[in-house]
Design an enzyme around this catalytic site. Structure first.
Site, short mmCIF file in Angstrom:
data_model
loop_
_atom_site.label_atom_id
_atom_site.label_comp_id
_atom_site.label_asym_id
_atom_site.label_seq_id
_atom_site.Cartn_x
_atom_site.Cartn_y
_atom_site.Cartn_z
N GLU A 1 0.72 -1.15 0.00
CA GLU A 1 0.12 0.03 0.16
C GLU A 1 0.88 1.36 -0.03
OE1 GLU A 1 -3.55 -2.27 2.12
OE2 GLU A 1 -2.39 -1.05 3.56
N ASP B 1 -3.36 -7.96 18.70
CA ASP B 1 -2.13 -8.18 18.31
C ASP B 1 -1.13 -8.71 19.44
OD1 ASP B 1 -2.69 -7.24 15.91
OD2 ASP B 1 -1.83 -5.26 15.95
N ALA C 1 -7.80 -6.04 12.06
CA ALA C 1 -8.64 -5.44 12.72
C ALA C 1 -10.14 -6.50 13.20
CB ALA C 1 -9.12 -4.05 11.98
#
Length: 419
Positions: A170, A299, A315
């Site tokens: 990204e 996490d 998420a």
């Protein structure tokens, strides 16, 4: 003194927020602690780093989210230790007791033992890092415009991204669009389209968790956008002068690290087994081994999934774990049993650039324009809050229609460029 049980949640990320939101209005007192005052939508940090969005569009105050939840208290502070047997958390010289403790502390950037690289190659885990990267990127073009030294210009216009996972892909795609589209007509002495974006991945392919055909599509798309993809080449050194990739040293003023994460502190705090990334290996109900009133999620947790996999650090997984633990706590208070946590994997998503994304929905694969729109809508859906999703949608539409970066401000110290 209240006779209600106290639930202390450490961390206001997706996992911790999901716990607090589900317990809001329930017959428990919730204390939510984080060293920052805001909840951050980390998946869109790269858009802050590349000037598509401003920080306020992906982060908002935790207190405002729970302003109408009388049983939820928010404390801005840093936890420095835990007394598990005494049921206390420690923050400097202060202590706070708990009946239930939820550790959702998240992860930080890992340099695999080369922590001195951090100064020259910032990671992308918080707002400060994102705005620092944005400043570095934009300053590179400004300083190249003002430079008379061709070697210095080349160094300034070389951008190296380390790590071929979703964040690296990204970032590389967004930098390419920034340089070759959004800024292409803004300068007079340089052509931003001459920027050289290099994406270095030590493994054999990009997006290791995706099927090979989607990985191949991602690589070809990036190359079409002007990104130099280098696979199977380890980064062996990073300095203020650039990065050594394989046998080549690339002069660069902008090296961005997207290659790994680790969980700090929890091994020392809990004295329980962790995996190589520092994630605590939890029980089937996400509790800490030996302590059924302490949970580790998000996490920070190593959660078994299937025969030889662990729940990914994304998420949707964090939110599922948060909701499960909140339900588990309520069941305990009611004297009811709770089945083991079961993760439901919706799929993997990654965006490459304008009109380019890849999605693997448990074997059902989508790529290109449709995947890009699904990716965008999915991210808006997962935003916590009311006003922020609308703002993000407006900003994306503006950027989509006019190819303009909406947050191209250079702020902070050390921003001067000599004329």
């Amino acid at each position: 003194m209240s006779e209600r049980k106290r639930v202390v949640v450490v961390g206001a990320g997706f996992a911790g927020m999901s716990v607090a939101k589900k317990l809001a209005g329930k017959d428990v007192d919730v204390v939510l602690i984080d060293k920052r005052n805001h909840h951050l939508f980390q998946p869109l940090l790269y858009q802050v780093a590349t000037a598509d969005l401003s920080p306020a569009e992906i982060a908002w105050p935790v207190r405002s989210i729970f302003s109408r939840s009388a049983n939820v208290s928010v404390f801005m502070g840093e936890v420095t230790g835990i007394d598990l047997d005494g049921k206390r958390i420690i923050g400097g010289d202060r202590e706070l007791g708990y009946d239930f403790l939820v550790l959702a502390t998240g992860a930080v950037t890992s340099y695999f033992g080369k922590n001195h690289w951090a100064r020259s190659a910032p990671g992308l885990k918080n707002i400060s890092e994102a705005t620092d990267i944005r400043k570095r990127l934009l300053l590179a073009f400004e300083r190249a415009e003002n430079s008379e030294d061709e070697a210095e210009k080349r160094k300034l216009l070389n951008f190296v991204v380390v790590g071929g996972g979703p964040t690296g892909v990204e970032m590389a795609g967004a930098i390419a669009e920034l340089a070759k589209q959004a800024l292409s007509h803004d300068f007079r002495r340089i052509d931003p389209r001459d920027a050289n974006i290099i994406l270095a991945e030590g493994g054999p392919k990009l997006l290791a968790a995706f099927p090979d055909d989607l990985s191949d599509y991602t690589q070809k798309s990036l190359e079409t956008m002007g990104v130099d993809v280098r696979l199977g080449q380890q980064v062996s050194d990073i300095t203020v002068e650039g990065a050594k990739i394989g046998d080549d040293f690339i002069p660069s003023a902008n090296v961005i690290w997207a290659a790994g994460v680790e969980v700090p502190d929890l091994k020392d705090w809990t004295e329980k087994p962790v995996d190589r990334g520092g994630r605590v290996i939890v029980e089937s109900d996400l509790s800490l081994p030996g302590y059924d009133n302490v949970f580790v999620i998000g996490d920070a947790a190593h959660v078994k999934w299937g025969n030889d996999q662990t729940v990914p650090g994304i998420a949707p997984a964090a939110k599922q774990q948060g909701k499960y633990v909140a339900g588990r706590i309520l069941d305990v208070l009611k004297g009811q049993s709770t089945p083991p946590f079961k993760y439901s994997h919706a799929g993997n998503l990654a965006t490459i650039g304008r009109h380019r994304a890849v999605i693997d929905l448990n074997g059902f694969k989508i790529k290109g324009w449709l995947a890009w729109w699904i990716w965008g809508l999915a991210h808006i859906y997962f935003l916590i809050g009311i006003r922020a999703p609308a703002l993000v949608m407006v900003q994306w539409v503006w950027s989509y229609l006019f190819r303009k970066k909406g947050a191209r401000l250079i702020t902070g110290s050390d921003v001067q460029s000599k004329p």
